[in-house]
Write an enzyme that holds these catalytic residues in place. Structure first.
Site, PDB file in Angstrom:
ATOM      1  N   MET A  34       0.844  -1.205   0.000  1.00 45.10           N
ATOM      2  CA  MET A  34       0.000   0.000   0.000  1.00 45.10           C
ATOM      3  C   MET A  34       0.880   1.256   0.000  1.00 45.10           C
ATOM      4  O   MET A  34       0.436   2.330   0.420  1.00 45.10           O
ATOM      5  CB  MET A  34      -0.940  -0.005   1.206  1.00 45.10           C
ATOM      6  N   HIS A  41       9.199  -3.499   3.515  1.00 39.20           N
ATOM      7  CA  HIS A  41       8.749  -3.705   2.132  1.00 39.20           C
ATOM      8  C   HIS A  41       9.943  -4.039   1.228  1.00 39.20           C
ATOM      9  O   HIS A  41       9.859  -4.912   0.365  1.00 39.20           O
ATOM     10  CB  HIS A  41       8.089  -2.432   1.597  1.00 39.20           C
ATOM     11  N   SER A 153       5.459 -11.889   7.022  1.00 35.88           N
ATOM     12  CA  SER A 153       4.933 -12.579   8.206  1.00 35.88           C
ATOM     13  C   SER A 153       4.471 -11.578   9.258  1.00 35.88           C
ATOM     14  O   SER A 153       3.815 -11.951  10.220  1.00 35.88           O
ATOM     15  CB  SER A 153       6.011 -13.454   8.851  1.00 35.88           C
ATOM     16  N   ASP A 155       2.213  -9.579   8.984  1.00 33.52           N
ATOM     17  CA  ASP A 155       0.756  -9.728   8.959  1.00 33.52           C
ATOM     18  C   ASP A 155       0.466 -11.220   8.855  1.00 33.52           C
ATOM     19  O   ASP A 155       0.137 -11.739   7.789  1.00 33.52           O
ATOM     20  CB  ASP A 155       0.185  -8.941   7.779  1.00 33.52           C
ATOM     21  N   ILE A 181      10.841  -7.348   9.479  1.00 34.74           N
ATOM     22  CA  ILE A 181      11.991  -6.458   9.685  1.00 34.74           C
ATOM     23  C   ILE A 181      11.623  -5.489  10.814  1.00 34.74           C
ATOM     24  O   ILE A 181      10.527  -4.917  10.831  1.00 34.74           O
ATOM     25  CB  ILE A 181      12.324  -5.688   8.394  1.00 34.74           C
ATOM     26  N   MET A 189       8.688  -2.754  11.803  1.00 38.03           N
ATOM     27  CA  MET A 189       8.464  -1.629  10.883  1.00 38.03           C
ATOM     28  C   MET A 189       7.045  -1.678  10.345  1.00 38.03           C
ATOM     29  O   MET A 189       6.516  -2.756  10.059  1.00 38.03           O
ATOM     30  CB  MET A 189       9.464  -1.681   9.741  1.00 38.03           C
ATOM     31  N   SER A 191       4.078   1.068   8.110  1.00 36.28           N
ATOM     32  CA  SER A 191       3.755   2.387   7.559  1.00 36.28           C
ATOM     33  C   SER A 191       3.015   3.232   8.585  1.00 36.28           C
ATOM     34  O   SER A 191       3.048   4.456   8.527  1.00 36.28           O
ATOM     35  CB  SER A 191       2.890   2.234   6.308  1.00 36.28           C
ATOM     36  N   ARG A 192       2.332   2.574   9.507  1.00 31.24           N
ATOM     37  CA  ARG A 192       1.546   3.320  10.501  1.00 31.24           C
ATOM     38  C   ARG A 192       2.393   3.840  11.671  1.00 31.24           C
ATOM     39  O   ARG A 192       1.892   4.619  12.478  1.00 31.24           O
ATOM     40  CB  ARG A 192       0.400   2.455  11.036  1.00 31.24           C
TER      41      ARG A 192
HETATM   42  P1  AMP Z   1       1.378  -2.931   3.605  1.00 32.20           P
HETATM   43  O1  AMP Z   1       1.920  -1.935   2.645  1.00 32.20           O
HETATM   44  O2  AMP Z   1       1.468  -2.512   5.022  1.00 32.20           O
HETATM   45  O3  AMP Z   1       0.027  -3.472   3.199  1.00 32.20           O
HETATM   46  O4  AMP Z   1       2.356  -4.174   3.525  1.00 32.20           O
HETATM   47  C1  AMP Z   1       2.726  -4.747   2.297  1.00 32.20           C
HETATM   48  C2  AMP Z   1       3.500  -6.015   2.577  1.00 32.20           C
HETATM   49  O5  AMP Z   1       4.646  -5.700   3.365  1.00 32.20           O
HETATM   50  C3  AMP Z   1       2.679  -7.045   3.363  1.00 32.20           C
HETATM   51  O6  AMP Z   1       2.930  -8.334   2.836  1.00 32.20           O
HETATM   52  C4  AMP Z   1       3.241  -6.903   4.762  1.00 32.20           C
HETATM   53  O7  AMP Z   1       3.137  -8.077   5.527  1.00 32.20           O
HETATM   54  C5  AMP Z   1       4.693  -6.566   4.471  1.00 32.20           C
HETATM   55  N1  AMP Z   1       5.325  -5.909   5.614  1.00 32.20           N
HETATM   56  C6  AMP Z   1       4.838  -4.856   6.327  1.00 32.20           C
HETATM   57  N2  AMP Z   1       5.669  -4.543   7.338  1.00 32.20           N
HETATM   58  C7  AMP Z   1       6.704  -5.426   7.278  1.00 32.20           C
HETATM   59  C8  AMP Z   1       7.885  -5.628   8.055  1.00 32.20           C
HETATM   60  N3  AMP Z   1       8.180  -4.874   9.118  1.00 32.20           N
HETATM   61  N4  AMP Z   1       8.732  -6.627   7.703  1.00 32.20           N
HETATM   62  C9  AMP Z   1       8.446  -7.411   6.624  1.00 32.20           C
HETATM   63  N5  AMP Z   1       7.346  -7.264   5.844  1.00 32.20           N
HETATM   64  C10 AMP Z   1       6.491  -6.293   6.173  1.00 32.20           C
END
Ligand code: AMP
Length: 283
Positions: A34, A41, A153, A155, A181, A189, A191-192
């Site tokens: 997103m 990411h 993982s 999520d 990560i 980590m 985005s929020r």
């Molecule tokens: P999002 O943009 O938050 O919908 O996340 C996009 C993808 O990045 C999803 O598959 C998440 O599980 C993954 N993701 C989000 N945060 C992390 C993180 N800290 N470490 C690894 N993958 C992540």
């Protein structure tokens, strides 16, 4: 200088770009995001590059996975910075449809998900969420037709839902899970995380510490009930409003009573002010 990736914003443009990519027997990995990209990411992108010859990253803030009271409107959108990061990673193609392209006027279809999607974790607090995720991921798989897709993982329940959906609908897409990560202090980590005030940011790593403590107690033979009570206390005493801290079987997401019922995954969701954080660890 990194080569700027091709950006497609319409389905015909996506098709043309994919036809180009697919030449010479390329294999394609998709990384759905997103946007508001961070190192988590980018770790997915790097894993994707090891699993396929071409990498497509989708950047789409999906309205159907947000409830009306949630943060769709204010979700961080950092397009320029995202593009710079993806160029550095040598991503081949960015799929960035707008909402009307993804959900044209009259759109009336939703993928229904059960099993891991009704495990009583995120679904209890965000009942609309996995239907929205499954629908957009299903569409992304049909649009991009990747060989593999990489999900975090971080999520964990989402990873289980998407893996199940990909298999159940015979998509032929191999779903790959990537490790979480973290910041140096253990905060996963997200985005929020930008929503957190400096005070909340200082408290936020407690979530990870509490899960590590709970995991330690479980490994030492304590019952899940006792270990989770200790973890929950650490979290609420730090100032979080706890949605759940649960010990579940890592594959089925069924509740467990002790380490004997494992392998165990600890999963947590809690709010600091208006910011809801989720995380999980293996025991
Ligand atoms: P999002 O943009 O938050 O919908 O996340 C996009 C993808 O990045 C999803 O598959 C998440 O599980 C993954 N993701 C989000 N945060 C992390 C993180 N800290 N470490 C690894 N993958 C992540």
């Amino acid at each position: 200088m990194p080569r700027p990736p091709v950006v497609a914003r319409t389905l015909p443009a996506l098709r043309r770009a994919l036809d180009d990519l697919r030449r010479r027997n390329a294999t394609v990995a998709l990384v759905p995001t997103m946007g508001a990209l961070h190192d988590g990411h980018l770790s997915l992108v790097r894993l994707a590059k090891r699993r396929a010859t071409r990498v497509v990253v989708s950047v789409f803030v999906n309205p159907t996975q947000f409830a009306p009271h949630e943060d769709f409107g204010s979700y961080p959108r950092t397009w320029k910075a995202d593009m710079a990061k993806l160029a550095t990673e040598n991503v081949d193609l960015i799929w960035n449809p707008d909402v009307k392209t993804m959900y044209p006027e009259g759109f009336a279809t939703r993928i229904g998900v059960e099993g891991p999607a009704v495990a009583g974790l995120e679904d209890r607090f965000r009942p609309h969420f996995f239907g929205g995720v499954a629908t957009v991921v299903g569409k992304l798989f049909l649009q991009v037709r990747p060989d593999v897709a990489v999900f975090g993982s971080k999520d964990f329940q989402q990873l289980r839902v998407v893996t199940r959906m990909a298999a159940d609908l015979d998509t032929g897409v191999k779903v790959i899970g990537a490790p979480t990560i973290r910041e140096r202090d253990g905060l996963a980590m997200s985005s929020r995380n930008v929503y957190l005030t400096p005070e909340q940011r200082a408290v936020a790593p407690t979530l990870y510490r509490a899960m590590k403590e709970t995991a330690k107690l479980l490994k030492a033979g304590k019952s899940a009930e006792a270990a989770l009570a200790v973890g929950a206390k650490l979290i609420t005493e730090a100032g979080f409003a706890l949605d759940y801290l649960e010990a579940r079987h890592a594959d089925t997401l069924a509740p467990v009573r002790s380490i004997k019922d494992g392998p165990i995954r600890l999963l947590v969701a809690a709010k600091l002010g208006n910011t809801r954080l989720i995380d999980n660890v293996a025991v």
